[in-house]
Design an enzyme around this catalytic site. Sequence first.
Site, mmCIF file in Angstrom:
data_model
loop_
_atom_site.group_PDB
_atom_site.id
_atom_site.type_symbol
_atom_site.label_atom_id
_atom_site.label_comp_id
_atom_site.label_asym_id
_atom_site.label_seq_id
_atom_site.Cartn_x
_atom_site.Cartn_y
_atom_site.Cartn_z
ATOM 1 C CE1 TYR A 1 14.576 77.126 -13.450
ATOM 2 C CE2 TYR A 1 12.452 76.026 -13.394
ATOM 3 C CZ TYR A 1 13.761 76.123 -12.971
ATOM 4 O OH TYR A 1 14.240 75.213 -12.062
ATOM 5 C CD GLU B 1 29.264 65.639 0.155
ATOM 6 O OE1 GLU B 1 28.276 66.122 0.714
ATOM 7 O OE2 GLU B 1 29.204 64.659 -0.622
ATOM 8 C CD GLN B 2 28.115 60.103 -0.039
ATOM 9 O OE1 GLN B 2 28.145 59.129 0.695
ATOM 10 N NE2 GLN B 2 27.170 60.302 -0.926
ATOM 11 C CG ASP C 1 15.735 65.826 -0.041
ATOM 12 O OD1 ASP C 1 14.883 66.702 0.202
ATOM 13 O OD2 ASP C 1 16.047 65.482 -1.206
ATOM 14 N NE ARG D 1 18.651 70.725 -8.826
ATOM 15 C CZ ARG D 1 18.030 70.276 -7.755
ATOM 16 N NH1 ARG D 1 18.691 69.917 -6.696
ATOM 17 N NH2 ARG D 1 16.737 70.119 -7.767
HETATM 18 P P1 FAD Z 1 21.030 66.243 -0.876
HETATM 19 O O1 FAD Z 1 21.018 67.272 -1.931
HETATM 20 O O2 FAD Z 1 20.704 64.847 -1.238
HETATM 21 O O3 FAD Z 1 22.487 66.303 -0.211
HETATM 22 C C1 FAD Z 1 22.963 65.292 0.625
HETATM 23 C C2 FAD Z 1 24.483 65.414 0.684
HETATM 24 O O4 FAD Z 1 24.964 64.492 1.634
HETATM 25 C C3 FAD Z 1 25.164 65.070 -0.641
HETATM 26 O O5 FAD Z 1 26.171 66.011 -0.893
HETATM 27 C C4 FAD Z 1 25.721 63.671 -0.390
HETATM 28 O O6 FAD Z 1 26.876 63.405 -1.152
HETATM 29 C C5 FAD Z 1 26.012 63.734 1.089
HETATM 30 N N1 FAD Z 1 25.950 62.433 1.773
HETATM 31 C C6 FAD Z 1 25.010 61.482 1.648
HETATM 32 N N2 FAD Z 1 25.243 60.455 2.466
HETATM 33 C C7 FAD Z 1 26.390 60.769 3.139
HETATM 34 C C8 FAD Z 1 27.141 60.095 4.125
HETATM 35 N N3 FAD Z 1 26.751 58.920 4.595
HETATM 36 N N4 FAD Z 1 28.266 60.684 4.605
HETATM 37 C C9 FAD Z 1 28.660 61.918 4.145
HETATM 38 N N5 FAD Z 1 27.977 62.593 3.189
HETATM 39 C C10 FAD Z 1 26.856 62.029 2.703
HETATM 40 N N6 FAD Z 1 13.633 71.933 -4.381
HETATM 41 C C11 FAD Z 1 13.340 73.260 -4.389
HETATM 42 O O7 FAD Z 1 13.390 73.910 -3.322
HETATM 43 N N7 FAD Z 1 12.977 73.894 -5.547
HETATM 44 C C12 FAD Z 1 12.901 73.234 -6.744
HETATM 45 O O8 FAD Z 1 12.580 73.836 -7.774
HETATM 46 C C13 FAD Z 1 13.189 71.833 -6.760
HETATM 47 N N8 FAD Z 1 13.121 71.135 -7.927
HETATM 48 C C14 FAD Z 1 13.434 69.814 -7.937
HETATM 49 C C15 FAD Z 1 13.352 69.114 -9.150
HETATM 50 C C16 FAD Z 1 13.656 67.757 -9.203
HETATM 51 C C17 FAD Z 1 13.534 67.015 -10.510
HETATM 52 C C18 FAD Z 1 14.078 67.091 -8.005
HETATM 53 C C19 FAD Z 1 14.435 65.632 -8.030
HETATM 54 C C20 FAD Z 1 14.154 67.791 -6.787
HETATM 55 C C21 FAD Z 1 13.824 69.144 -6.741
HETATM 56 N N9 FAD Z 1 13.892 69.883 -5.541
HETATM 57 C C22 FAD Z 1 13.577 71.212 -5.536
HETATM 58 C C23 FAD Z 1 14.272 69.224 -4.278
HETATM 59 C C24 FAD Z 1 15.706 69.511 -3.861
HETATM 60 O O9 FAD Z 1 16.589 69.209 -4.920
HETATM 61 C C25 FAD Z 1 16.098 68.680 -2.633
HETATM 62 O O10 FAD Z 1 15.051 68.681 -1.690
HETATM 63 C C26 FAD Z 1 17.352 69.251 -1.959
HETATM 64 O O11 FAD Z 1 18.418 69.320 -2.879
HETATM 65 C C27 FAD Z 1 17.753 68.402 -0.741
HETATM 66 O O12 FAD Z 1 18.970 68.876 -0.208
HETATM 67 P P2 FAD Z 1 19.711 68.065 0.937
HETATM 68 O O13 FAD Z 1 20.966 68.826 1.191
HETATM 69 O O14 FAD Z 1 18.799 67.808 2.062
HETATM 70 O O15 FAD Z 1 20.038 66.642 0.319
#
Ligand code: FAD
Length: 408
Positions: free
Chosen positions: A215, A36-37, A292, A109
Amino acid sequence: SDPDAIPDAIIVGGGIGGLGAALALARKGLRARVLEQASTFGEVGAGLQIAPNCTRILAEYGLLDEARELGVAPADMIMFDALDASELTRLDLRDLERRYGFPYLVMHRSDLHALLLRGCERAGVELVTDSRVDGLAGDGTGVIRADGGVERADVVIAADGLHSVARASFVGDAPVSSSYVAYRGAMPIEDVRGNDVHEDAVVVYVGPRCHFVQYALRGGSMFNQVAVFESPRAKAGQADWGLPDELDQAFEGACEQVQRGIPLMWRDRFWRMFDRDPIDRWVFGRVALLGDAAHPPLQYLAQGAVMAIEDGWVLAEHAARNRSASGAVDWDAALAAYQAVRPEHCRRVQTTARDWGDLWHLDGPRRDRRNALLRDRDVRDYSFVDWLYGPTALEPGQEPEMFKPIPL
Ligand code: FAD
């Protein structure tokens, strides 16, 4: 464990997706290392909705009871018109829980993230902070850290979010701006009593080019609000879009229930909303995209974090299925099985989320037609969520028929 030993999997990114994948693999007895960065593991933002297709997986991980305690299981999900405040339709979430066997929860979250983090710690995941990954090692079985160090593993899982480094090197596409902005706010429940809020429901007010979500969180002690709107300055191609003056303007015509909530939003930060076009390939040699990094959606179906957790579960199931008696995983087979099922499911979610946003934000006669259709809906009709909330498919043949919305 020996920090010099090569892990089975390096996971880039310790968000909800990365931690979910690490936990899933560790539960299968595999060695997972998360890079994790940031200097600490954590999550920004406020509430998150987690549908039964995710709580089913949390139950399997033994985390559902704690999730229930940390979150809220609302009684209903209610959609109102944001202009006249009339009810359009609702889902009875108790009935929904009976139908799918698992609850619809809302959580902070950071609570979900911390729950996964504790699960990872218990399962022996190596959790490394201050470790940014800048690229992939040439042969694809390792990553290059920002400090120049190379770390190797049998497989690399890129869970590094919307701006994924791995995606940039394999796909090279750009995030797509929706011109919409989200403002969030979480506050003590006392602050909204008297604002005509529904403490026992997930509520969304849908309006022309805007919507507003509310909510309760943390056992009902907190209240979460999300205000989303289309930025006129973004539409005009200006760089300074989404500022608080646009927030205020966007909700000027909204009903009183919404108007009362707007001053409570955090005004010092906001989220410009981007997704990406779906891609049909997530596996490149021994590197797999997840969360994502693979499928950033617009949030209208509340499935982004849910899909990320499903990805990790599916990947770990296939790793376990493709493991020999000696314990070695046939990663090529496991990754191929992951590739065979997840991109198509997530493509459907991403495209439906865009359509859903369009439907919520209609104006004029199309808004009237939408409202009439929603009012006519039988509240026990689940055809539009069955394909999402049922058990996560492990193979393409298990993927249910997708709901096809009626064009308005
Ligand atoms: P991220 O949360 O982006 O995590 C990526 C991680 O990788 C971070 O910790 C970052 O620091 C790290 N990172 C990045 N680049 C590097 C690198 N090069 N080297 C090392 N580490 C790195 N989803 C739901 O299921 N329900 C909901 O109700 C919902 N509501 C939402 C409301 C809003 C307004 C938004 C914007 C999104 C919502 N989402 C919801 C979507 C959800 O938040 C995301 O899809 C989810 O958090 C993605 O998780 P992730 O771990 O894939 O990516």
